[in-house]
Write a protein that holds these residues in place. Structure first.
Motif, PDB file in Angstrom:
ATOM      1  N   ASN A   1       6.162   1.391  20.518  1.00 47.85           N
ATOM      2  CA  ASN A   1       6.258   0.362  19.493  1.00 47.85           C
ATOM      3  C   ASN A   1       7.348  -0.651  19.815  1.00 47.85           C
ATOM      4  OD1 ASN A   1       4.217   1.650  18.155  1.00 47.85           O
ATOM      5  ND2 ASN A   1       5.573   2.761  16.761  1.00 47.85           N
TER       6      ASN A   1
ATOM      7  N   ASP B   1      11.309  -2.081  15.694  1.00 48.66           N
ATOM      8  CA  ASP B   1       9.966  -1.615  16.043  1.00 48.66           C
ATOM      9  C   ASP B   1       8.961  -2.212  15.073  1.00 48.66           C
ATOM     10  OD1 ASP B   1      10.662  -0.363  13.745  1.00 48.66           O
ATOM     11  OD2 ASP B   1       9.697   1.524  14.233  1.00 48.66           O
TER      12      ASP B   1
ATOM     13  N   PRO C   1       6.710  -3.923   3.452  1.00 46.37           N
ATOM     14  CA  PRO C   1       7.974  -3.194   3.331  1.00 46.37           C
ATOM     15  C   PRO C   1       8.335  -2.375   4.570  1.00 46.37           C
ATOM     16  CG  PRO C   1       6.373  -2.521   1.639  1.00 46.37           C
ATOM     17  CD  PRO C   1       5.655  -3.382   2.588  1.00 46.37           C
ATOM     18  N   TYR C   2       7.424  -2.286   5.570  1.00 43.08           N
ATOM     19  CA  TYR C   2       7.813  -1.439   6.692  1.00 43.08           C
ATOM     20  C   TYR C   2       9.109  -1.924   7.333  1.00 43.08           C
ATOM     21  CZ  TYR C   2       8.286   1.251  10.791  1.00 43.08           C
ATOM     22  OH  TYR C   2       8.838   2.070  11.729  1.00 43.08           O
TER      23      TYR C   2
ATOM     24  N   PHE D   1      11.920  -0.528   5.423  1.00 41.28           N
ATOM     25  CA  PHE D   1      12.094   0.924   5.549  1.00 41.28           C
ATOM     26  C   PHE D   1      12.452   1.352   6.959  1.00 41.28           C
ATOM     27  CE2 PHE D   1       8.854   1.938   1.950  1.00 41.28           C
ATOM     28  CZ  PHE D   1       9.797   1.514   1.035  1.00 41.28           C
TER      29      PHE D   1
ATOM     30  N   ALA E   1       8.150  -3.591  -4.416  1.00 41.57           N
ATOM     31  CA  ALA E   1       7.139  -3.511  -5.473  1.00 41.57           C
ATOM     32  C   ALA E   1       7.678  -2.801  -6.713  1.00 41.57           C
ATOM     33  CB  ALA E   1       5.901  -2.787  -4.958  1.00 41.57           C
TER      34      ALA E   1
ATOM     35  N   VAL F   1      -7.920  -9.949   4.201  1.00 45.09           N
ATOM     36  CA  VAL F   1      -8.034  -8.624   3.588  1.00 45.09           C
ATOM     37  C   VAL F   1      -6.691  -8.116   3.081  1.00 45.09           C
ATOM     38  CG1 VAL F   1     -10.045  -8.014   4.968  1.00 45.09           C
ATOM     39  CG2 VAL F   1      -7.765  -7.355   5.748  1.00 45.09           C
ATOM     40  N   SER F   2      -5.733  -9.024   2.893  1.00 46.38           N
ATOM     41  CA  SER F   2      -4.482  -8.514   2.342  1.00 46.38           C
ATOM     42  C   SER F   2      -3.992  -9.337   1.174  1.00 46.38           C
ATOM     43  CB  SER F   2      -3.413  -8.439   3.411  1.00 46.38           C
ATOM     44  OG  SER F   2      -3.291  -9.674   4.065  1.00 46.38           O
TER      45      SER F   2
ATOM     46  N   ARG G   1      -2.117  -2.232  18.224  1.00 44.82           N
ATOM     47  CA  ARG G   1      -0.819  -1.611  17.937  1.00 44.82           C
ATOM     48  C   ARG G   1      -0.912  -0.094  17.863  1.00 44.82           C
ATOM     49  NH1 ARG G   1       1.055  -6.112  13.437  1.00 44.82           N
ATOM     50  NH2 ARG G   1       1.568  -7.712  14.953  1.00 44.82           N
TER      51      ARG G   1
ATOM     52  N   ASP H   1       4.014   3.681   0.076  1.00 44.32           N
ATOM     53  CA  ASP H   1       5.218   3.263   0.800  1.00 44.32           C
ATOM     54  C   ASP H   1       5.078   1.875   1.413  1.00 44.32           C
ATOM     55  OD1 ASP H   1       3.507   4.138   2.909  1.00 44.32           O
ATOM     56  OD2 ASP H   1       4.379   6.146   2.746  1.00 44.32           O
ATOM     57  N   VAL H   2       4.425   1.780   2.550  1.00 46.39           N
ATOM     58  CA  VAL H   2       4.358   0.477   3.214  1.00 46.39           C
ATOM     59  C   VAL H   2       2.912  -0.008   3.239  1.00 46.39           C
ATOM     60  CG1 VAL H   2       6.341   1.109   4.629  1.00 46.39           C
ATOM     61  CG2 VAL H   2       4.046   1.438   5.541  1.00 46.39           C
ATOM     62  N   VAL H   3       2.682  -1.151   3.841  1.00 49.25           N
ATOM     63  CA  VAL H   3       1.321  -1.669   3.913  1.00 49.25           C
ATOM     64  C   VAL H   3       0.540  -0.897   4.978  1.00 49.25           C
ATOM     65  CG1 VAL H   3      -0.125  -3.686   4.293  1.00 49.25           C
ATOM     66  CG2 VAL H   3       2.110  -3.951   3.219  1.00 49.25           C
TER      67      VAL H   3
ATOM     68  N   SER I   1      -3.801  -0.233   6.289  1.00 51.25           N
ATOM     69  CA  SER I   1      -5.093  -0.883   6.140  1.00 51.25           C
ATOM     70  C   SER I   1      -6.195   0.141   6.369  1.00 51.25           C
ATOM     71  CB  SER I   1      -5.218  -2.064   7.110  1.00 51.25           C
ATOM     72  OG  SER I   1      -6.322  -2.850   6.757  1.00 51.25           O
TER      73      SER I   1
ATOM     74  N   ASP J   1      -6.478  -3.992   3.107  1.00 54.38           N
ATOM     75  CA  ASP J   1      -5.099  -3.508   3.138  1.00 54.38           C
ATOM     76  C   ASP J   1      -4.768  -2.691   1.901  1.00 54.38           C
ATOM     77  OD1 ASP J   1      -4.795  -4.790   5.489  1.00 54.38           O
ATOM     78  OD2 ASP J   1      -3.093  -6.032   4.887  1.00 54.38           O
TER      79      ASP J   1
ATOM     80  N   VAL K   1      -1.702  -2.008  -0.273  1.00 54.71           N
ATOM     81  CA  VAL K   1      -0.398  -2.640  -0.460  1.00 54.71           C
ATOM     82  C   VAL K   1       0.317  -1.952  -1.613  1.00 54.71           C
ATOM     83  CG1 VAL K   1       0.779  -4.827  -0.910  1.00 54.71           C
ATOM     84  CG2 VAL K   1      -1.412  -4.820   0.280  1.00 54.71           C
ATOM     85  N   PRO K   2       1.581  -1.575  -1.424  1.00 57.58           N
ATOM     86  CA  PRO K   2       2.297  -0.933  -2.518  1.00 57.58           C
ATOM     87  C   PRO K   2       2.345  -1.837  -3.754  1.00 57.58           C
ATOM     88  CG  PRO K   2       3.764  -1.336  -0.641  1.00 57.58           C
ATOM     89  CD  PRO K   2       2.391  -1.683  -0.202  1.00 57.58           C
ATOM     90  N   GLY K   3       2.143  -1.239  -4.913  1.00 60.90           N
ATOM     91  CA  GLY K   3       2.229  -2.019  -6.141  1.00 60.90           C
ATOM     92  C   GLY K   3       0.966  -2.765  -6.488  1.00 60.90           C
ATOM     93  N   LYS K   4      -0.061  -2.669  -5.651  1.00 51.42           N
ATOM     94  CA  LYS K   4      -1.304  -3.373  -5.948  1.00 51.42           C
ATOM     95  C   LYS K   4      -2.461  -2.402  -5.829  1.00 51.42           C
ATOM     96  CE  LYS K   4      -0.293  -7.960  -4.236  1.00 51.42           C
ATOM     97  NZ  LYS K   4      -0.796  -8.886  -5.226  1.00 51.42           N
TER      98      LYS K   4
ATOM     99  N   GLU L   1      -3.101  -1.409   9.922  1.00 52.08           N
ATOM    100  CA  GLU L   1      -1.941  -2.273   9.720  1.00 52.08           C
ATOM    101  C   GLU L   1      -0.732  -1.481  10.166  1.00 52.08           C
ATOM    102  OE1 GLU L   1      -1.873  -5.701   8.483  1.00 52.08           O
ATOM    103  OE2 GLU L   1      -0.075  -5.255   9.655  1.00 52.08           O
ATOM    104  N   PHE L   2       0.053  -2.083  11.035  1.00 54.20           N
ATOM    105  CA  PHE L   2       1.156  -1.336  11.627  1.00 54.20           C
ATOM    106  C   PHE L   2       2.058  -0.756  10.540  1.00 54.20           C
ATOM    107  CE2 PHE L   2       5.390  -0.816  13.392  1.00 54.20           C
ATOM    108  CZ  PHE L   2       5.090   0.047  14.416  1.00 54.20           C
TER     109      PHE L   2
ATOM    110  N   GLY M   1       4.472   1.991  11.277  1.00 57.89           N
ATOM    111  CA  GLY M   1       5.535   2.840  11.787  1.00 57.89           C
ATOM    112  C   GLY M   1       5.109   3.745  12.920  1.00 57.89           C
TER     113      GLY M   1
ATOM    114  N   HIS N   1       1.575   5.278  13.277  1.00 58.13           N
ATOM    115  CA  HIS N   1       0.471   4.413  12.875  1.00 58.13           C
ATOM    116  C   HIS N   1      -0.845   4.813  13.534  1.00 58.13           C
ATOM    117  CE1 HIS N   1      -1.894   0.759  12.503  1.00 58.13           C
ATOM    118  NE2 HIS N   1      -1.681   0.388  13.733  1.00 58.13           N
TER     119      HIS N   1
END
Ligand code: HEA
Ligand code: HEA
Ligand code: CUA
Ligand SMILES: [Cu+2]
Lengths: 532, 259, 233
Positions: A64, A132, A140-141, A144, A228, A300-301, A446, C160-162, C164, C175, C177-180, C200-201, C203, C206
């Motif tokens: 990464n 990374d 949020p990654y 975090f 969030a 899509v996001s 990725r 936690d994080v985004v 997909s 995706d 998405v936290p909170g949605k 979606e990356f 960490g 993934h």
């Protein structure tokens, strides 16, 4: 603060230089350093990907970090600085008949800010907690992440500040310092292209600055833009980030295609086809549309439902001005007298490869199709065709083209052509297959490993072999330049017989102040006038 | 790359211009911002961070002084008068930074279930109104300062006087920001309280940093002026910048305080 | 779920609803729709690409330098020709763009209109796995079992994080998405197993965030569901 010119190489005259040509050369050195390092990362990545399971590292985090560095360094460290730092800095004053840029010291500052950015980027390999978060840095990654997100943010900020300073400088230069007789419609296409690119930089770089500052505030000062739980939203970042990063692709495309225009006109010894259509329709059309399509990265996001069809349409619309740019190029071949020296070979490659890259943007734009190909290898396929192949072709071809001007020496044609052939083959294998894996199997990007997609292992392996051919090409190209620098024959003053100002009115390499005499242009002068 | 003496040039007349300031400015910037930030926030080495920061500040001040001094002598012979063209471009980029933050604010606000979010203290209007008055009048005084330099007057003392008045107004403004922030902190409204505090501190902080930069530029005008050197395009550019900082404040105050 | 603002959506929804009201509803198959649109757009860009490539090749060969002619002889365009060389291509390209945009619009609206009778599964993504909560309340990790023939409505969120949510075989992705709470749907027309994986990356692991969608014949699914229910009690 000045020294005499004649005394040969002086390190001080390079490091502290304010001359636009030397600043440009510093940019070139910096950007090739970034290219080299990011290329090494690419080779490590490709090797790791050649088989399922650990190949050269068993730690996904290592992969990464390679990928993070590769993406960020290739775009921010190599491609944009090579085009808007080196080529724009080198050519613009020469092409408009100016002694230097409007603010020589600010120009040097731009370079050193960029250099500071590179230094920070290199810290990636030194700190215990390398970033990374990929070149997109999505929260949020990125908040975090155990990695050092600050390093990413500050790298982007320094490079961004450098771009803004550089953009202001060169725009002021073109507005204020054109030689007498250099009217707007006589500017080289490349000058127009860089103006377009710099307008984009000024309009959009501020936004990526905002995005990464928000990351810093959230991660290190405990603010809540993207949190969030406290009512923040990650989607804010995604919108602001792409509001910059989409236009950034045209910051790359415009100067790249501008270089191809210069090369094509020179080697076809021909006028530019439909100059005004190209400039006002093509270049400024791209600039005008580039701010209203960012959502195609977010179908899509983060796109509200009503916006998606609009963004699909505006994105497709970009094909119109870009199509005009392509037509202008092809028209420049029409009734030309084309000589296939190395730079022209690269330009010819560009014509075909950019078609693949650009046209594969069209399915991306269709939100329904995107539902499958987004986030898969199809996307790296698409953007390596436009950036790693087309724009890089323009950069390499452009360096061959400017080589005699820059150094006063001539490179070896055979080596030059060999490099191109290898590059063409390797790049198509690598990125053609990359694209195919994405569309046919949905292989996601990725990914350190792909145990859930055993059927692509063979293709991954061949792709890796393809990338080794690119490495070979890169070595041949580097050798051809080093060879020419050290042992190259002295070049003629205007070896290509170009009619453009930088070749006709100055010497190679140009002295401080660029032009031996004040430039004045006759009414019927034109940079592409090959009829006389 | 070999040097080419140039055709038809008198030997020795061609020079490669150099300046150490751009290089030092960039080193200074590294020392002032990214390195101390990371040392402190990421690696917890606050003492080292403070040392690096101090070194950076000294370097930046030296660089600014050297840069301005060189600029006044115009050792390069170019650059004359271009700054009034460049400044609007710079201001446009700067304005867009504010637009970016405001856009983030709007996105947060329109997706919020209620506004202001829980934890926000009751609004206090006197201070922002007073701050607005200060900043608007400082815009007027900059203009007066600039007018003192017009050909028919050419009064350097007048210029210095109005410049000082402007700087005082700006400094008081900064002081009020500090006062306001610390009051709010005492009320328990701090950076991480909620999304409004996020917006409030980031946008007012961004603006305050611009006021600070503007004051810095004014110092770069004042010191040479006291020694009898005034670069008129530079003054014009600086005053444009100050007007911009003022106008942006109107957006900040209406969006963040009064809406 | 449907966006009431645009007519084609209403239209699609109407069809979906009327179809759903009959027994054994037939929902539009977006996966098949995807393949069709994909074929069309690939043809479209291939033709354009081939055309431009052929012209380029012709020009490069035809106008290569000869000994007789050293300079190019291209003439500047007359104003009329210059305008024509802008306007005509603009309209041709525009026509193609509108064609593609319209095609996409139809399919996209199907993507976004969930059939009424769909089986609803709440998905929570987290580093680095998928939790599937069935309507009966039990949760399964990294394995989504559904019955063949009934559309599946996925409601997505993240703890936690985004992330997909991507099922390559069904050509759907959205995706988390936290909170949605986002959504997507797909139509499992045949029994079988499909990969569901994260695009979606998110960490370090993934690439290991994947699971299976297992499409079972109705009867088998019912037995499984019954067993699960009993387990819960
Ligand atoms: C130089 C860089 C560059 C350029 C020029 C482009 C050009 C285009 N790109 Fe690309 N793109 C990237 C770099 C670039 N892109 C990068 C880096 C990413 C990924 C970032 C990441 O996620 O990491 C990306 C991702 C990306 C996406 C998001 C995909 C995803 O994340 O899933 C989309 C979606 O619409 C897209 C579309 C387009 C389009 C429509 C064009 C158009 O401009 C292309 C226009 C050109 C042509 C169409 C060909 C020539 C025209 C003609 C021959 C005329 C006739 C043609 C028609 C009528 C169709 N690109
Ligand atoms: C300008 C942009 C650019 C360029 C040129 C490249 C070049 C290459 N890229 Fe990259 N790439 C990106 C931009 C670019 N890339 C971006 C933005 C991403 C996405 C990142 C993300 O997902 O966040 C990406 C992602 C990416 C991936 C996807 C990985 C994944 O998703 O898991 C892959 C995999 O194959 C890849 C491969 C390559 C290869 C093999 C090259 C090769 O072409 C490289 C060849 C270059 C060299 C080998 C350099 C060697 C030079 C020499 C040897 C010269 C010798 C020098 C001297 C003697 C001085 N790249
Ligand atoms: Cu979850 Cu990637
Ligand atoms: Cu884009």
């Amino acid at each position: 603060m000045s020294t005499r010119a004649k005394r040969g190489f002086r390190l001080k005259e390079w490091i502290f230089t304010t001359d636009h040509k030397r600043v440009a050369v510093l940019y070139l050195a910096g950007s090739f350093t970034a290219f080299f390092l990011a290329g090494v990362m690419a080779m490590l990545m490709r090797t790791e990907l050649s088989s399922i399971g650990p190949t050269i590292t068993d730690n996904p985090a290592t992969y990464n970090t390679w990928l993070y560095f590769h993406g960020a360094a290739m775009i921010l460290g190599y491609l944009i600085p090579a085009l808007t730092g080196f080529f724009a800095n080198y050519y613009v004053p020469l092409m408009i008949g100016a002694k230097d840029v409007a603010f020589p010291r600010v120009n040097a500052l731009s370079f050193w800010l960029y250099f500071a950015g590179i230094v920070l980027a290199l810290l990636t390999f030194v700190v215990p907690d390398p970033p990374d978060i990929m070149w997109t840095g999505y929260p949020p990654y990125s908040i975090f992440s155990p990695g050092n997100t600050a390093l990413y943010s500050f790298t982007v900020l320094l490079m961004g500040f450098s771009s803004i300073a550089g953009g202001i400088n060169l725009l002021t230069t073109v507005i204020r310092m054109r030689a007498p007789g250099m009217t707007w419609n006589k500017l080289n296409i490349f000058v127009w292209c860089t103006m377009g690119a710099f307008v984009l930089q000024l309009l959009f770089v501020p936004f990526i600055g905002v995005a990464v500052i928000m990351l810093l505030l959230d991660k290190y000062l405990g603010m809540n833009f993207f949190n969030a739980a406290a009512g923040g939203s990650a989607v804010i970042y995604e919108n602001i980030f792409w509001f910059y990063s989409h236009p950034a692709v045209y910051v790359i495309l415009l100067p790249a295609i501008g270089l191809i225009y210069e090369i094509t006109a020179t080697f076809a010894r021909n006028r530019v086809f439909n100059y005004k259509g190209t400039v006002y329709g093509g270049i400024w059309g791209v600039v005008a549309l580039s701010g209203v399509v960012w959502g195609h990265h977010l179908y899509v996001s983060a796109m509200p439902a009503w916006l998606t069809p609009i963004i699909t349409f505006t994105t497709l619309l970009i094909s119109v001005p870009v199509g005009l740019l392509v037509i202008g190029l092809l028209g420049t071949l029409y009734r030309g007298s084309i000589e296939f020296k190395t730079p022209m070979l690269y330009a010819s490659g560009f014509f075909f490869l950019f078609l693949i890259g650009g046209l594969t943007g069209i399915p991306n734009a269709l939100s329904a199709i995107y539902s499958h190909i987004h986030g898969t290898y199809w996307i790296p396929g698409h953007f390596h065709y436009v950036m790693a192949i087309s724009a890089t072709t323009a950069v390499i071809g452009g360096v061959y083209y400017v080589f005699p001007k820059l150094t006063g020496k001539q490179y070896n044609e055979t080596l030059g052509k060999l490099g191109f052939v290898l590059f063409f083959i390797g790049a198509n294998i690598t990125f053609g297959l990359t694209m195919y894996m994405g569309a046919a199997y949905g292989m996601p990007r990725r990914y350190y490993d792909y145990a859930q997609f055993p059927e692509v292992e063979r293709l991954q392996y061949i792709t890796t072999l393809g990338s080794y051919i690119i490495l070979l090409a890169a070595i041949v190209i580097a050798v051809s330049w080093l060879h020419a620098l050290i042992a190259g024959k002295k070049s003629e003053e205007n070896p290509w017989g170009s009619r453009s100002l930088e070749w006709t009115h100055s010497v190679s390499p140009p002295p401080p102040g660029n032009f031996p005499e004040e430039v004045r242009l006759a009414d019927d002068w034109d940079p592409y006038d090959y009829t006389k | 790359m070999s040097e080419h003496p140039g055709v038809g040039a008198v030997d020795g007349e061609l020079v490669w211009h150099t300046s150490v300031w751009p290089f030092l400015a960039s080193v200074g910037l590294l020392l002032v911002l990214p390195l101390p930030f990371m040392l402190h926030f990421v690696y917890g080495k606050s003492v080292l961070a403070a040392v690096v920061l101090a070194a950076g500040v000294v370097l930046i001040i030296l660089t600014a002084a050297g840069w301005v001094a060189d600029g006044l002598e115009d050792v390069h012979g170019y650059g004359a008068g271009h700054s009034v063209w460049a400044m609007p471009l710079f201001i446009m980029a700067e304005a867009l930074i504010f637009v970016g933050f405001l856009a983030g604010y709007w996105m947060l606000r329109f997706s919020a279930s209620s506004w202001p979010p829980a934890g926000t203290p009751a609004k206090e209007y006197a201070v922002p109104v007073f701050m607005t008055i200060l900043l608007v009048s400082s815009s007027v005084t900059t203009h007066l300062a600039e007018r003192e330099l017009e050909p028919e007057r050419e009064s350097r003392p007048g210029f210095i006087f109005w410049l000082c008045v402007t700087m005082i107004l700006g400094t008081v403004f900064m002081g009020l920001t500090v006062y306001e922030w610390s009051t709010l902190f005492h009320e328990g409204f701090n950076l991480g309280t909620n999304v409004y505090s996020t917006v409030f501190y980031s946008i007012t902080g961004l603006h305050a940093s611009h006021v600070f930069a503007g004051l810095g530029i004014f110092v770069c005008l004042l010191i040479p002026a006291l020694r009898g050197k005034v670069n008129i395009p530079f003054v014009k550019a600086a005053s444009m910048y100050w007007h911009f900082v003022d106008i942006v404040w109107l957006f900040v105050v209406t969006q963040v305080y009064f809406w | 779920m449907a966006n009431g603002l645009n007519r084609p959506v209403l239209w699609t929804t109407a069809i979906v609803l009327s179809a759903a009201s009959r027994a054994e509803a037939r929902s539009p198959d977006i996966t098949a729709g995807w393949h069709e649109l994909w074929r069309e757009v690939i043809w479209d860009i291939s033709i354009i690409g081939a055309l431009f490539a052929a012209i380029t090749l012709y020009l490069l060969v035809r106008y290569r330098r000869s000994r007789a002619q050293k300079n190019g002889t291209g003439n500047p365009l007359t104003p009329l020709a210059a305008i024509g060389w802008v306007l005509i291509p603009v309209f041709v390209f525009l026509a193609d763009d509108i064609f593609l945009a319209a095609k996409n619009y139809d399919l996209w609206n199907q993507y976004r209109a969930v059939p009424e009778n769909a089986y609803v599964v709440d998905v929570e993504a987290g580093m680095w796995s998928w939790d599937f909560r069935h309507p009966d309340g039990f949760i399964e990790t990294n394995e989504l079992r559904v019955a063949v023939g009934r559309p599946v409505h996925i409601r997505l969120t993240s703890r936690d994080v985004v992330h997909s949510f991507f099922i390559p075989d069904y050509k759907v992705k959205w995706d988390a998405v936290p909170g949605k709470t986002n959504y997507l749907w797909f139509n499992p027309v045949e029994p079988g197993e499909h990969v569901v994986t994260c695009t979606e990356f998110c960490g370090t692991l993934h690439s290991s965030m994947f699971g299976k969608v297992i499409v079972m014949p109705q009867a088998e699914f019912d037995t499984w569901l019954e067993a699960k229910r009993r387990e819960k009690i």
